[in-house]
Design a protein around this motif. Structure first.
Motif, PDB file in Angstrom:
ATOM      1  N   GLY A 120       2.853  16.949  -1.344  1.00 33.15           N
ATOM      2  CA  GLY A 120       1.814  16.960  -0.323  1.00 33.15           C
ATOM      3  C   GLY A 120       2.106  17.892   0.836  1.00 33.15           C
ATOM      4  O   GLY A 120       1.280  18.050   1.734  1.00 33.15           O
ATOM      5  N   ARG A 121       3.309  18.500   0.841  1.00 29.09           N
ATOM      6  CA  ARG A 121       3.693  19.503   1.845  1.00 29.09           C
ATOM      7  C   ARG A 121       3.698  18.988   3.285  1.00 29.09           C
ATOM      8  O   ARG A 121       3.472  19.741   4.216  1.00 29.09           O
ATOM      9  N   LEU A 122       3.923  17.679   3.441  1.00 35.39           N
ATOM     10  CA  LEU A 122       4.114  17.160   4.801  1.00 35.39           C
ATOM     11  C   LEU A 122       5.563  16.775   5.034  1.00 35.39           C
ATOM     12  O   LEU A 122       6.010  16.629   6.153  1.00 35.39           O
ATOM     13  N   THR A 123       6.283  16.545   3.937  1.00 35.98           N
ATOM     14  CA  THR A 123       7.684  16.145   4.029  1.00 35.98           C
ATOM     15  C   THR A 123       8.399  16.603   2.768  1.00 35.98           C
ATOM     16  O   THR A 123       7.754  16.775   1.729  1.00 35.98           O
ATOM     17  N   ASN A 124       9.719  16.767   2.874  1.00 35.06           N
ATOM     18  CA  ASN A 124      10.495  17.047   1.666  1.00 35.06           C
ATOM     19  C   ASN A 124      11.035  15.767   1.052  1.00 35.06           C
ATOM     20  O   ASN A 124      11.787  15.804   0.091  1.00 35.06           O
ATOM     21  N   LEU A 125      10.652  14.622   1.617  1.00 35.76           N
ATOM     22  CA  LEU A 125      11.202  13.361   1.141  1.00 35.76           C
ATOM     23  C   LEU A 125      10.711  13.000  -0.259  1.00 35.76           C
ATOM     24  O   LEU A 125       9.629  13.384  -0.678  1.00 35.76           O
ATOM     25  N   PHE A 126      11.547  12.226  -0.918  1.00 33.07           N
ATOM     26  CA  PHE A 126      11.222  11.631  -2.206  1.00 33.07           C
ATOM     27  C   PHE A 126      10.822  10.181  -1.911  1.00 33.07           C
ATOM     28  O   PHE A 126      10.949   9.716  -0.783  1.00 33.07           O
ATOM     29  N   ASP A 127      10.331   9.474  -2.903  1.00 33.73           N
ATOM     30  CA  ASP A 127      10.037   8.056  -2.686  1.00 33.73           C
ATOM     31  C   ASP A 127      10.426   7.234  -3.912  1.00 33.73           C
ATOM     32  O   ASP A 127      10.420   7.756  -5.027  1.00 33.73           O
ATOM     33  N   GLY A 128      10.747   6.004  -3.689  1.00 34.07           N
ATOM     34  CA  GLY A 128      11.057   5.108  -4.792  1.00 34.07           C
ATOM     35  C   GLY A 128      11.007   3.666  -4.329  1.00 34.07           C
ATOM     36  O   GLY A 128      11.408   3.361  -3.197  1.00 34.07           O
ATOM     37  N   VAL A 129      10.451   2.813  -5.168  1.00 35.42           N
ATOM     38  CA  VAL A 129      10.367   1.381  -4.867  1.00 35.42           C
ATOM     39  C   VAL A 129      10.639   0.640  -6.176  1.00 35.42           C
ATOM     40  O   VAL A 129      10.244   1.105  -7.248  1.00 35.42           O
ATOM     41  N   SER A 130      11.336  -0.497  -6.087  1.00 38.07           N
ATOM     42  CA  SER A 130      11.556  -1.284  -7.303  1.00 38.07           C
ATOM     43  C   SER A 130      11.460  -2.768  -6.982  1.00 38.07           C
ATOM     44  O   SER A 130      11.573  -3.168  -5.825  1.00 38.07           O
ATOM     45  N   PHE A 131      11.218  -3.546  -8.017  1.00 40.40           N
ATOM     46  CA  PHE A 131      11.273  -5.008  -7.845  1.00 40.40           C
ATOM     47  C   PHE A 131      11.671  -5.652  -9.168  1.00 40.40           C
ATOM     48  O   PHE A 131      11.517  -5.050 -10.235  1.00 40.40           O
ATOM     49  N   LEU A 132      12.186  -6.874  -9.051  1.00 41.03           N
ATOM     50  CA  LEU A 132      12.626  -7.614 -10.242  1.00 41.03           C
ATOM     51  C   LEU A 132      11.577  -8.634 -10.647  1.00 41.03           C
ATOM     52  O   LEU A 132      11.028  -9.340  -9.792  1.00 41.03           O
ATOM     53  N   ILE A 133      11.315  -8.708 -11.945  1.00 42.03           N
ATOM     54  CA  ILE A 133      10.491  -9.800 -12.492  1.00 42.03           C
ATOM     55  C   ILE A 133      11.456 -10.702 -13.250  1.00 42.03           C
ATOM     56  O   ILE A 133      12.281 -10.206 -14.033  1.00 42.03           O
ATOM     57  N   GLU A 134      11.351 -12.009 -13.025  1.00 41.47           N
ATOM     58  CA  GLU A 134      12.379 -12.901 -13.580  1.00 41.47           C
ATOM     59  C   GLU A 134      11.733 -14.163 -14.141  1.00 41.47           C
ATOM     60  O   GLU A 134      10.681 -14.600 -13.674  1.00 41.47           O
ATOM     61  N   LYS A 135      12.423 -14.765 -15.106  1.00 43.47           N
ATOM     62  CA  LYS A 135      11.959 -16.020 -15.702  1.00 43.47           C
ATOM     63  C   LYS A 135      11.716 -17.063 -14.603  1.00 43.47           C
ATOM     64  O   LYS A 135      12.533 -17.208 -13.695  1.00 43.47           O
ATOM     65  N   ASN A 136      10.618 -17.771 -14.701  1.00 40.01           N
ATOM     66  CA  ASN A 136      10.296 -18.802 -13.704  1.00 40.01           C
ATOM     67  C   ASN A 136      11.250 -19.984 -13.886  1.00 40.01           C
ATOM     68  O   ASN A 136      11.389 -20.490 -15.007  1.00 40.01           O
ATOM     69  N   PRO A 137      11.896 -20.426 -12.809  1.00 34.82           N
ATOM     70  CA  PRO A 137      12.818 -21.564 -12.981  1.00 34.82           C
ATOM     71  C   PRO A 137      12.092 -22.853 -13.378  1.00 34.82           C
ATOM     72  O   PRO A 137      12.711 -23.843 -13.749  1.00 34.82           O
ATOM     73  N   GLY A 138      10.761 -22.852 -13.298  1.00 37.77           N
ATOM     74  CA  GLY A 138       9.987 -23.999 -13.783  1.00 37.77           C
ATOM     75  C   GLY A 138       9.692 -25.033 -12.731  1.00 37.77           C
ATOM     76  O   GLY A 138       9.171 -26.120 -13.029  1.00 37.77           O
ATOM     77  N   THR A 139      10.046 -24.750 -11.488  1.00 37.99           N
ATOM     78  CA  THR A 139       9.764 -25.718 -10.434  1.00 37.99           C
ATOM     79  C   THR A 139       8.867 -25.078  -9.372  1.00 37.99           C
ATOM     80  O   THR A 139       8.893 -23.882  -9.159  1.00 37.99           O
ATOM     81  N   ILE A 140       8.086 -25.940  -8.734  1.00 35.48           N
ATOM     82  CA  ILE A 140       7.245 -25.465  -7.642  1.00 35.48           C
ATOM     83  C   ILE A 140       7.681 -26.194  -6.375  1.00 35.48           C
ATOM     84  O   ILE A 140       7.744 -27.424  -6.349  1.00 35.48           O
ATOM     85  N   ASP A 141       8.033 -25.407  -5.371  1.00 42.70           N
ATOM     86  CA  ASP A 141       8.456 -25.977  -4.096  1.00 42.70           C
ATOM     87  C   ASP A 141       7.203 -26.420  -3.339  1.00 42.70           C
ATOM     88  O   ASP A 141       6.366 -25.595  -2.978  1.00 42.70           O
ATOM     89  N   THR A 142       7.068 -27.719  -3.140  1.00 42.70           N
ATOM     90  CA  THR A 142       5.835 -28.209  -2.501  1.00 42.70           C
ATOM     91  C   THR A 142       5.962 -28.261  -0.985  1.00 42.70           C
ATOM     92  O   THR A 142       5.073 -28.748  -0.295  1.00 42.70           O
ATOM     93  N   GLY A 143       7.117 -27.812  -0.466  1.00 44.74           N
ATOM     94  CA  GLY A 143       7.285 -27.763   0.987  1.00 44.74           C
ATOM     95  C   GLY A 143       7.684 -29.115   1.540  1.00 44.74           C
ATOM     96  O   GLY A 143       8.602 -29.761   1.036  1.00 44.74           O
ATOM     97  N   PHE A 144       6.984 -29.647   2.531  1.00 44.60           N
ATOM     98  CA  PHE A 144       7.316 -30.893   3.222  1.00 44.60           C
ATOM     99  C   PHE A 144       7.162 -32.092   2.283  1.00 44.60           C
ATOM    100  O   PHE A 144       6.098 -32.339   1.728  1.00 44.60           O
TER     101      PHE A 144
END
Lengths: 100, 512
Positions: free
Chosen positions: B465-489
């Protein structure tokens, strides 16, 4: 080779002359690195960019060839991972072809 | 803690040979620089049929009829090893021919810019009316509007009032410019934006149909393509997201557009996960349509090497992120990788920032992740053009980092690569291959217990885009659901704790 980079290299050569100018490549693949080396020496073989039919006669080196010129810590931090990944001999041999 | 979950994914491919020939930038640049070019003369002879595109193994992988592991068992070149009983319909999506897609562009066009020839319009209307997912779509009535004779269309294109549309080499319609002087609303820009909109609409309709998500339950849509919608006073003003949701009947949703070149989808998915985990929205859809400019980007090399012009596919996707249901795979929002402004631009600095930094944060090793999904470009497209096998190069970099960190021996590098790697199967549409094509297969593999976790990696070349010489990168993990739902209070737990404290207090009091 990127058309914008071709334009920049052409401009820099016009400004500084070819005697004190080399091009340092960081390409990940032999064919593409060779193409870049060819573009800055004998001209753009794809006839797509500003260096089409323009023979600048610049010498291009791949950064792997300049290991001894670079601070060892910087090289380790910036390039050592890619040394394990890429086919260095193939890239360097291809780039060298265009300095003969 | 309740992490958000991946509830479903929809994937669309559209074969667009006419758009490749006339609007891919490799071809338009060649036409400008060298109108008598040998490439432009030879290219039509290298286009493949719709049937060949459907039978092409990477395309079947993209829509979910073959797993990425299954693809690696098919010998290359894949275009010489077609899947003969292949179907255009897949587990996660569908492959659409160009004529139907031009019809869909007309349906999603609210400003009467797409004009089609009478017979062509009648024929695609019939096909779309019989389409199981698109029949009855909002604005289907557009298929009865604005019918034109071929001479009128030719006159508009000759006078540069409109951009011609072709199917199987014949002129079948055009896209008109949307303003007399405004370059941001030129016929070319409107064409690209309508393609991005129509293909994203298709992906969202596929997601709704395949996952069972109710369109009215969607609260927010994030669009993350690489196009810009706006006018001369606000060239990238937006908003693709709402325009797409409108056609799909998402009446309760709002939305916005997120951009970061090819890393856009990874950013958008992190934003979606954060919005859901924070409780701002319950159901967020991240989506993007395809890009005509990139069609046939490497076709010069493909033609030179006697291959079919494989970059004839527009890609699109839609992913549903929802609240924790105790079942679907979670997105670990505490392990988001990001290339910081100060990270540095070398591949080593980028990979450290987006792969090992987030893993270190939660105490994982590189080898604790079962699969990595970086830029999943089809190597059969990139190798002949000198760009190598992109996913494989990423896998080698990740394995090399594991060697440098002492997690594996150098001799085990290639074994490690084959344990967490997969062949690339996505079309070279920039933001489309960037990790997201694996979300559908990853969800299934985690749900069936085949793997526990995968890392999705998006990378973007911001310097273009000729505004910066920067590169970019983003990542995230997808993981098996532990099977519980935190209901909070938990009232019962608090009551019990107070009871115990009172009892202890009474005991200590009586002891005195």
């Amino acid at each position: 080779m990127d058309l914008e980079n071709q334009a920049r290299i052409k401009e820099l050569t016009e400004k500084y002359g070819k005697d004190d100018l080399i091009v340092v490549l960081g390409g990940a693949e032999a064919e593409a690195s060779g193409l870049a080396a060819e573009t800055v020496s004998t001209g753009d073989p794809t006839f797509a960019g500003p260096l089409s039919g323009v023979s600048l006669g610049l010498k291009a080196y791949h950064v792997f060839e300049l290991k001894d010129q670079v601070n060892a810590d910087v090289y380790d931090e910036q390039i050592s991972m890619m040394e394990m990944v890429l086919d260095i001999d193939e890239i360097v041999n291809e780039v060298k072809t265009y300095r003969k | 803690m309740n992490y958000p979950v991946v509830k479903g994914a929809g994937y669309a491919l559209i074969q667009a040979s006419g758009m490749l020939v006339h609007y891919g930038t490799t071809q338009t640049t060649e036409g400008r620089v060298n109108p008598e070019s040998e490439h432009l003369q030879k290219l039509p002879g290298h286009l493949r049929s719709f049937e060949a595109a459907v039978k092409y193994p990477p395309n079947q992988t993209y829509i979910g009829n073959i797993t990425p592991d299954g693809l690696s068992n098919i010998p290359r070149p894949w275009y010489e090893n077609p899947i003969n009983d292949a179907d255009r319909n897949g587990k996660y999506g569908e492959i659409m021919p160009e004529d139907e897609f031009i019809g869909l562009m007309k349906i999603v066009d609210i400003f009467d810019l797409v004009v089609l020839e009478e017979k062509f319009q009648a024929s695609v209307k019939e096909k779309l009316a019989a389409h199981p997912i698109l029949a009855g779509i909002n604005k289907f009535e557009n298929m009865d509007k604005n019918i034109s004779a071929i001479d009128e269309i030719k006159k508009m294109t000759d006078e540069h009032l409109a951009l011609p549309l072709y199917f199987e080499g014949k002129l079948v319609g055009c896209v008109k410019k949307a303003h007399e002087f405004d370059d941001a609303l030129s016929a070319h820009v409107m064409f690209e934006n309508l393609v991005a909109k129509a293909s994203a609409v298709f992906a969202l309709k596929l997601l709704l149909a395949k996952s069972g998500l109710d369109k009215e339950d969607i609260d927010y849509i994030i669009e993350c393509s690489e196009e810009a919608c706006g006018d001369m006073n606000q060239r990238g003003g937006g908003n693709f997201a709402k325009s797409i949701g409108e056609i799909c009947g998402c009446i309760n949703a709002t939305g916005s557009d997120t951009r970061s070149f090819c890393a856009g989808p990874a950013h958008a998915l992190v934003e979606a996960a954060a919005l859901v985990q924070a409780g701002v929205y319950k159901n967020v859809v991240v989506l993007a349509g395809g890009c005509t400019a990139k069609l046939g980007m490497n076709s010069k090399e493909h033609v030179k090497k006697g291959m079919p012009a494989l970059e004839d596919m527009l890609g699109a996707f839609a992913v549903h992120i929802g609240e924790n249901d105790g079942i679907n795979p979670v997105i670990r929002t505490d392990a988001v990788g990001r290339h910081r402004i100060g990270s540095g631009a070398s591949p080593q600095a980028v990979m450290t920032a987006i792969v090992t930094d987030p893993l270190d944060g939660i105490g994982y090793k590189i080898t604790d992740v079962d699969r990595y999904a970086p830029e999943m470009q089809n190597p059969e497209i990139t190798e002949p053009a000198g760009a190598g096998d992109v996913p494989q190069a990423n896998y080698k970099m990740i394995a090399a980092l594991a060697v440098k960190r002492g997690e594996i021996a150098k001799a085990d590098m290639l074994n490690t690569v084959s344990s967490f790697g997969m062949p690339g199967f996505a079309p070279t549409q920039g933001h489309i291959p960037s990790g997201v094509p694996f979300i559908g297969p990853a969800r299934d593999m985690i749900l069936s217990g085949k793997i526990n976790r995968a890392m999705v990696i998006g990378k973007g070349s911001l310097f273009l885009g000729r505004l910066t010489n920067l590169f970019d990168g983003v990542s995230f993990l997808i993981e098996k659901n532990p099977g519980t739902i935190d209901t909070g209070f938990d009232k019962e737990l608090v009551r019990k704790m107070i009871g115990e404290a009172m009892s202890d207090f009474a005991k200590s009091f009586s002891a005195e």
